[in-house]
Write a protein that holds these residues in place. Structure first.
Motif, PDB file in Angstrom:
ATOM      1  N   VAL A  33      -6.029  56.013   4.130  1.00  0.00           N
ATOM      2  CA  VAL A  33      -5.236  55.791   2.910  1.00  0.00           C
ATOM      3  C   VAL A  33      -4.886  57.145   2.286  1.00  0.00           C
ATOM      4  CG1 VAL A  33      -5.168  54.687   0.648  1.00  0.00           C
ATOM      5  CG2 VAL A  33      -6.349  53.560   2.547  1.00  0.00           C
ATOM      6  N   LYS A  35      -2.592  57.888  -0.107  1.00  0.00           N
ATOM      7  CA  LYS A  35      -2.001  57.925  -1.453  1.00  0.00           C
ATOM      8  C   LYS A  35      -2.641  59.033  -2.293  1.00  0.00           C
ATOM      9  CE  LYS A  35      -5.258  54.713  -3.553  1.00  0.00           C
ATOM     10  NZ  LYS A  35      -5.644  53.317  -3.720  1.00  0.00           N
ATOM     11  N   ASN A  56       0.109  53.006  -1.028  1.00  0.00           N
ATOM     12  CA  ASN A  56       0.249  51.860  -1.921  1.00  0.00           C
ATOM     13  C   ASN A  56       1.540  51.868  -2.733  1.00  0.00           C
ATOM     14  OD1 ASN A  56      -0.564  53.870  -3.689  1.00  0.00           O
ATOM     15  ND2 ASN A  56      -1.690  52.469  -5.017  1.00  0.00           N
ATOM     16  N   ILE A  80      -0.089  48.889   1.417  1.00  0.00           N
ATOM     17  CA  ILE A  80      -1.250  48.155   0.882  1.00  0.00           C
ATOM     18  C   ILE A  80      -1.181  47.980  -0.632  1.00  0.00           C
ATOM     19  CG2 ILE A  80      -2.764  48.835   2.790  1.00  0.00           C
ATOM     20  CD1 ILE A  80      -4.001  50.949   0.883  1.00  0.00           C
ATOM     21  N   MET A 162      -5.463  39.657   3.316  1.00  0.00           N
ATOM     22  CA  MET A 162      -5.954  40.917   2.756  1.00  0.00           C
ATOM     23  C   MET A 162      -6.588  40.628   1.409  1.00  0.00           C
ATOM     24  SD  MET A 162      -4.936  43.222   0.155  1.00  0.00           S
ATOM     25  CE  MET A 162      -4.533  44.935  -0.119  1.00  0.00           C
ATOM     26  N   ILE A 164      -8.971  42.584  -2.090  1.00  0.00           N
ATOM     27  CA  ILE A 164      -9.738  43.628  -2.765  1.00  0.00           C
ATOM     28  C   ILE A 164     -10.763  42.887  -3.632  1.00  0.00           C
ATOM     29  CG2 ILE A 164      -9.639  45.642  -4.287  1.00  0.00           C
ATOM     30  CD1 ILE A 164      -6.552  45.647  -3.795  1.00  0.00           C
ATOM     31  N   MET A 194     -13.172  49.094   2.128  1.00  0.00           N
ATOM     32  CA  MET A 194     -12.664  50.402   1.723  1.00  0.00           C
ATOM     33  C   MET A 194     -13.801  51.415   1.885  1.00  0.00           C
ATOM     34  SD  MET A 194     -10.327  48.864  -1.439  1.00  0.00           S
ATOM     35  CE  MET A 194     -10.883  50.013  -2.633  1.00  0.00           C
ATOM     36  N   SER A 195     -13.646  52.599   1.290  1.00  0.00           N
ATOM     37  CA  SER A 195     -14.671  53.628   1.480  1.00  0.00           C
ATOM     38  C   SER A 195     -16.074  53.112   1.173  1.00  0.00           C
ATOM     39  CB  SER A 195     -14.382  54.845   0.594  1.00  0.00           C
ATOM     40  OG  SER A 195     -13.275  55.552   1.097  1.00  0.00           O
ATOM     41  N   ARG A 210      -9.449  49.966   5.148  1.00  0.00           N
ATOM     42  CA  ARG A 210      -8.553  50.882   4.425  1.00  0.00           C
ATOM     43  C   ARG A 210      -9.399  51.938   3.728  1.00  0.00           C
ATOM     44  NH1 ARG A 210      -7.636  45.539   2.268  1.00  0.00           N
ATOM     45  NH2 ARG A 210      -8.560  46.423   0.392  1.00  0.00           N
ATOM     46  N   VAL A 211      -9.436  53.131   4.306  1.00  0.00           N
ATOM     47  CA  VAL A 211     -10.376  54.140   3.826  1.00  0.00           C
ATOM     48  C   VAL A 211      -9.627  55.382   3.352  1.00  0.00           C
ATOM     49  CG1 VAL A 211     -12.359  55.562   4.444  1.00  0.00           C
ATOM     50  CG2 VAL A 211     -12.139  53.269   5.421  1.00  0.00           C
ATOM     51  N   GLY A 212      -9.821  55.712   2.070  1.00  0.00           N
ATOM     52  CA  GLY A 212      -9.163  56.885   1.495  1.00  0.00           C
ATOM     53  C   GLY A 212     -10.122  58.031   1.266  1.00  0.00           C
ATOM     54  N   THR A 213     -10.914  57.912   0.193  1.00  0.00           N
ATOM     55  CA  THR A 213     -11.723  59.061  -0.239  1.00  0.00           C
ATOM     56  C   THR A 213     -12.750  59.520   0.805  1.00  0.00           C
ATOM     57  OG1 THR A 213     -13.019  57.451  -1.496  1.00  0.00           O
ATOM     58  CG2 THR A 213     -11.479  58.771  -2.724  1.00  0.00           C
ATOM     59  N   ARG A 219      -9.006  61.716  -4.872  1.00  0.00           N
ATOM     60  CA  ARG A 219      -7.560  61.744  -5.033  1.00  0.00           C
ATOM     61  C   ARG A 219      -7.157  62.505  -6.296  1.00  0.00           C
ATOM     62  NH1 ARG A 219      -8.122  56.779  -2.547  1.00  0.00           N
ATOM     63  NH2 ARG A 219      -9.018  55.755  -4.377  1.00  0.00           N
TER      64      ARG A 219
HETATM   65  C1  LIG Z   1      -6.625  53.185  -2.683  1.00  0.00           C
HETATM   66  C2  LIG Z   1      -6.857  51.975  -1.890  1.00  0.00           C
HETATM   67  C3  LIG Z   1      -7.811  51.960  -0.840  1.00  0.00           C
HETATM   68  C4  LIG Z   1      -8.676  53.142  -0.491  1.00  0.00           C
HETATM   69  O1  LIG Z   1      -9.726  53.297  -1.411  1.00  0.00           O
HETATM   70  P1  LIG Z   1     -10.938  54.312  -1.145  1.00  0.00           P
HETATM   71  O2  LIG Z   1     -11.988  53.841  -2.060  1.00  0.00           O
HETATM   72  O3  LIG Z   1     -10.432  55.676  -1.453  1.00  0.00           O
HETATM   73  O4  LIG Z   1     -11.322  54.175   0.281  1.00  0.00           O
HETATM   74  C5  LIG Z   1      -7.936  50.794  -0.117  1.00  0.00           C
HETATM   75  N1  LIG Z   1      -7.197  49.702  -0.384  1.00  0.00           N
HETATM   76  C6  LIG Z   1      -6.282  49.676  -1.362  1.00  0.00           C
HETATM   77  C7  LIG Z   1      -5.490  48.441  -1.601  1.00  0.00           C
HETATM   78  C8  LIG Z   1      -6.080  50.801  -2.145  1.00  0.00           C
HETATM   79  O5  LIG Z   1      -5.172  50.759  -3.141  1.00  0.00           O
END
Ligand SMILES: *Cc1c(COP(=O)(O)O)cnc(C)c1O
Length: 221
Positions: A33, A35, A56, A80, A162, A164, A194-195, A210-213, A219
């Motif tokens: 991810v 963003k 996103n 996403i 999907m 959250i 996610m993370s 879906r892995v960002g941080t 971010r």
């Molecule tokens: C930002 C986001 C993520 C990633 O989140 P992290 O905690 O950084 O892994 C995953 N899914 C969605 C829908 C997001 O908006």
């Protein structure tokens, strides 16, 4: 750790978490991810060989990816975040998969635009699994009717669900609920984890995490 090391580490975690559940690691897609991350970090992930990314917001995704994407033919971009109907064309110019089909108007207009372009792309229905007012997504009770609407009336290629989960609640409970809904409707894919919680999502059938941080670090705002 470098982004390359983070990616390797998470991939190892995926393999380890999947093994006891007899899940093949190639069935679990790690979406990076990107963003609100700087271009230099995105480039590091590409240089490390990663090819599946998620964003996103359509506008920001175009800033990140419009120039890069033509150079990476195997790149897949996943949307996403919420999709406004006036951004459908822009989104389709960039994204390969849409995870956030979450209301009738969007489904109808997305289906119409895809038919006009003579195209089809994989879509997920976003489910508001915790029935929270501030989150988008279809209420669990409305899923059967909405799924049929998407498939029959809008000719969308719905491949999965999907979610959250609510913050500060045990995510596994909600992942299990989403898994059950997908099974009931014969949908093969689950975009969840996610993370903080992808290790919990894998035993419950996640196919797209879906892995960002944990890949890129904190971010920007
Ligand atoms: C930002 C986001 C993520 C990633 O989140 P992290 O905690 O950084 O892994 C995953 N899914 C969605 C829908 C997001 O908006």
């Amino acid at each position: 750790m470098s982004i390359k090391e983070n990616l390797t580490h998470i991939q190892t975690q995926i393999t380890k978490t999947a093994a006891p559940w007899n899940r093949a690691e190639q069935d679990i897609h790690l979406l990076a991810v990107s963003k609100r991350q700087p271009q230099s970090k995105i480039q590091s992930a590409l240089d490390a060989g990663h090819r599946q990314f998620a964003e996103n917001r359509v506008q920001e995704a175009a800033e990140h990816w419009a120039n890069l994407k033509p150079h990476y033919p195997e790149l897949k971009l996943h949307l996403i975040g919420a999709l406004q109907t006036n951004k459908i064309k822009d989104a389709l110019a960039l994204f390969d998969v849409i995870h956030t089909v979450d209301r009738e108007k969007l489904a109808r207009k997305l289906g119409a635009e895809l038919r006009a372009q003579n195209r089809s792309i994989p879509c997920f229905i976003q489910v508001n699994i915790g029935e929270e007012d501030q989150k988008s997504g279809i209420a669990p009770n409305d899923l059967p009717a909405f799924l049929e609407f998407c498939q029959r009336d809008c000719t969308l290629d719905i491949q999965g669900l999907m979610c959250i989960p609510p913050e500060n609640e045990p995510a596994a409970l909600y992942f299990a609920l989403l898994q059950k809904m997908a099974k009931t409707h014969n949908l093969p894919n689950l975009s969840m984890g996610m993370s903080a919680d992808f290790e919990k999502a894998i035993p419950l059938g996640a196919t797209h995490i879906r892995v960002g941080t944990r890949i890129f670090g904190q971010r920007g705002s």
